[in-house]
Design an enzyme around this catalytic site. Structure first.
Site, PDB file in Angstrom:
ATOM      1  CG  HIS A  17       1.271   3.951 -13.896  1.00 39.38           C
ATOM      2  ND1 HIS A  17       2.172   2.853 -14.033  1.00 39.38           N
ATOM      3  CD2 HIS A  17       2.210   3.807 -12.890  1.00 39.38           C
ATOM      4  CE1 HIS A  17       3.039   2.270 -12.669  1.00 39.38           C
ATOM      5  NE2 HIS A  17       2.825   3.166 -11.877  1.00 39.38           N
ATOM      6  CE  LYS A  41       8.539   3.639  -5.357  1.00 36.13           C
ATOM      7  NZ  LYS A  41       7.660   3.813  -6.496  1.00 36.13           N
ATOM      8  NE  ARG A  91      -1.030   2.360  -6.649  1.00 36.21           N
ATOM      9  CZ  ARG A  91       0.181   1.991  -6.068  1.00 36.21           C
ATOM     10  NH1 ARG A  91       0.309   0.853  -7.374  1.00 36.21           N
ATOM     11  NH2 ARG A  91       0.828   2.528  -5.919  1.00 36.21           N
ATOM     12  CB  SER A 129       5.472  -0.983 -10.507  1.00 32.32           C
ATOM     13  OG  SER A 129       5.034   0.226 -11.928  1.00 32.32           O
TER      14      SER A 129
HETATM   15  P1  ADP Z   1       6.710   6.602  -7.657  1.00 32.90           P
HETATM   16  O1  ADP Z   1       7.635   6.792  -7.955  1.00 32.90           O
HETATM   17  O2  ADP Z   1       6.749   8.151  -8.305  1.00 32.90           O
HETATM   18  O3  ADP Z   1       5.450   7.015  -6.360  1.00 32.90           O
HETATM   19  P2  ADP Z   1       4.514   4.866 -10.025  1.00 32.90           P
HETATM   20  O4  ADP Z   1       5.325   4.594 -10.800  1.00 32.90           O
HETATM   21  O5  ADP Z   1       5.265   3.999  -8.616  1.00 32.90           O
HETATM   22  O6  ADP Z   1       5.728   6.489  -9.641  1.00 32.90           O
HETATM   23  O7  ADP Z   1       3.701   5.589  -9.401  1.00 32.90           O
HETATM   24  C1  ADP Z   1       3.186   7.122 -10.025  1.00 32.90           C
HETATM   25  C2  ADP Z   1       2.211   7.748  -9.921  1.00 32.90           C
HETATM   26  O8  ADP Z   1       0.883   6.090 -10.730  1.00 32.90           O
HETATM   27  C3  ADP Z   1       1.058   7.810  -8.474  1.00 32.90           C
HETATM   28  O9  ADP Z   1       0.505   9.143  -8.023  1.00 32.90           O
HETATM   29  C4  ADP Z   1       0.713   6.659  -7.926  1.00 32.90           C
HETATM   30  O10 ADP Z   1       0.003   6.654  -7.309  1.00 32.90           O
HETATM   31  C5  ADP Z   1      -0.147   5.773  -9.457  1.00 32.90           C
HETATM   32  N1  ADP Z   1      -0.086   4.548  -9.465  1.00 32.90           N
HETATM   33  C6  ADP Z   1       0.524   3.701  -9.821  1.00 32.90           C
HETATM   34  N2  ADP Z   1      -0.308   2.717 -10.235  1.00 32.90           N
HETATM   35  C7  ADP Z   1      -1.557   2.126 -10.261  1.00 32.90           C
HETATM   36  C8  ADP Z   1      -2.794   1.884 -10.066  1.00 32.90           C
HETATM   37  N3  ADP Z   1      -2.491   0.524 -10.626  1.00 32.90           N
HETATM   38  N4  ADP Z   1      -3.890   2.828 -10.473  1.00 32.90           N
HETATM   39  C9  ADP Z   1      -3.883   4.563 -10.693  1.00 32.90           C
HETATM   40  N5  ADP Z   1      -2.467   4.676  -9.904  1.00 32.90           N
HETATM   41  C10 ADP Z   1      -1.127   4.018  -9.965  1.00 32.90           C
END
Ligand code: ADP
Length: 160
Positions: A17, A41, A91, A129
């Site tokens: 992130h 979630k 990803r 996460s």
């Molecule tokens: P949500 O619950 O809205 O999906 P997340 O926190 O899981 O929230 O993810 C937020 C954004 O960050 C999403 O677009 C996800 O694909 C992206 N993301 C999550 N992990 C990574 C990573 N390792 N590298 C790049 N983008 C990521």
């Protein structure tokens, strides 16, 4: 002025992130990181904890602001802060269906707002996460996957 929002649950924020935030901060004049409750979630950390982690991770980025949106559609929130772009990270192929359908829905809800994807850095392609939490639950070392404040919080939460 190009304004974007990067919405997510960030439960907790990982280096994947952070990478998207850093790269996004160079593409836009202003980038809002928007934390929200993901209704599908179950959260591990509270909204306040997650917000604090993001703040500590991006404290050095002057044009980045961290805000909380509790009950609002993402497109409505974007509009309320003058943003025309929703930034998301992509990803491996596993993200594609979900991200694509969400981008389509948001485009239907407000055609003025574009979703822009940044591809994950090679080293963060499989970083999530939930994976980090699994490792922390079994006392694994997560320090290379998350910002320092998050590693400490994971240790405090799951350490024995
Ligand atoms: P949500 O619950 O809205 O999906 P997340 O926190 O899981 O929230 O993810 C937020 C954004 O960050 C999403 O677009 C996800 O694909 C992206 N993301 C999550 N992990 C990574 C990573 N390792 N590298 C790049 N983008 C990521």
């Amino acid at each position: 002025m190009r304004i974007a929002i990067y919405p997510g649950s960030f439960d907790p924020i990982t280096n994947g992130h952070v990478d998207i935030m850093r790269r996004g901060s160079k593409l836009f004049d202003k980038l809002y990181i928007v934390l929200s409750k993901n209704v599908s979630k179950k959260g591990t950390f509270t909204l306040e904890e997650r917000t604090q982690f993001v703040r500590c991770a991006v404290a050095d980025l002057d044009n980045v602001e961290v805000i909380v949106a509790e009950k609002e559609l993402t497109v409505d929130f974007a509009k309320s802060v003058g943003a025309t772009v929703i930034l998301r990270g992509l990803r491996a192929a596993t993200d594609f269906e979900y991200e694509f359908s969400m981008a389509m829905m948001n485009a239907k809800l407000d055609p003025e707002i574009e979703t822009v994807f940044l591809t994950a850095d090679n080293g963060h392609m499989y970083l999530s996460s939930s994976m980090v939490k699994e490792v922390a639950k079994f006392s694994g070392d997560v320090s290379s996957f998350v910002p320092g404040c998050v590693a400490d919080a994971l240790k405090a939460k799951f350490g024995d």
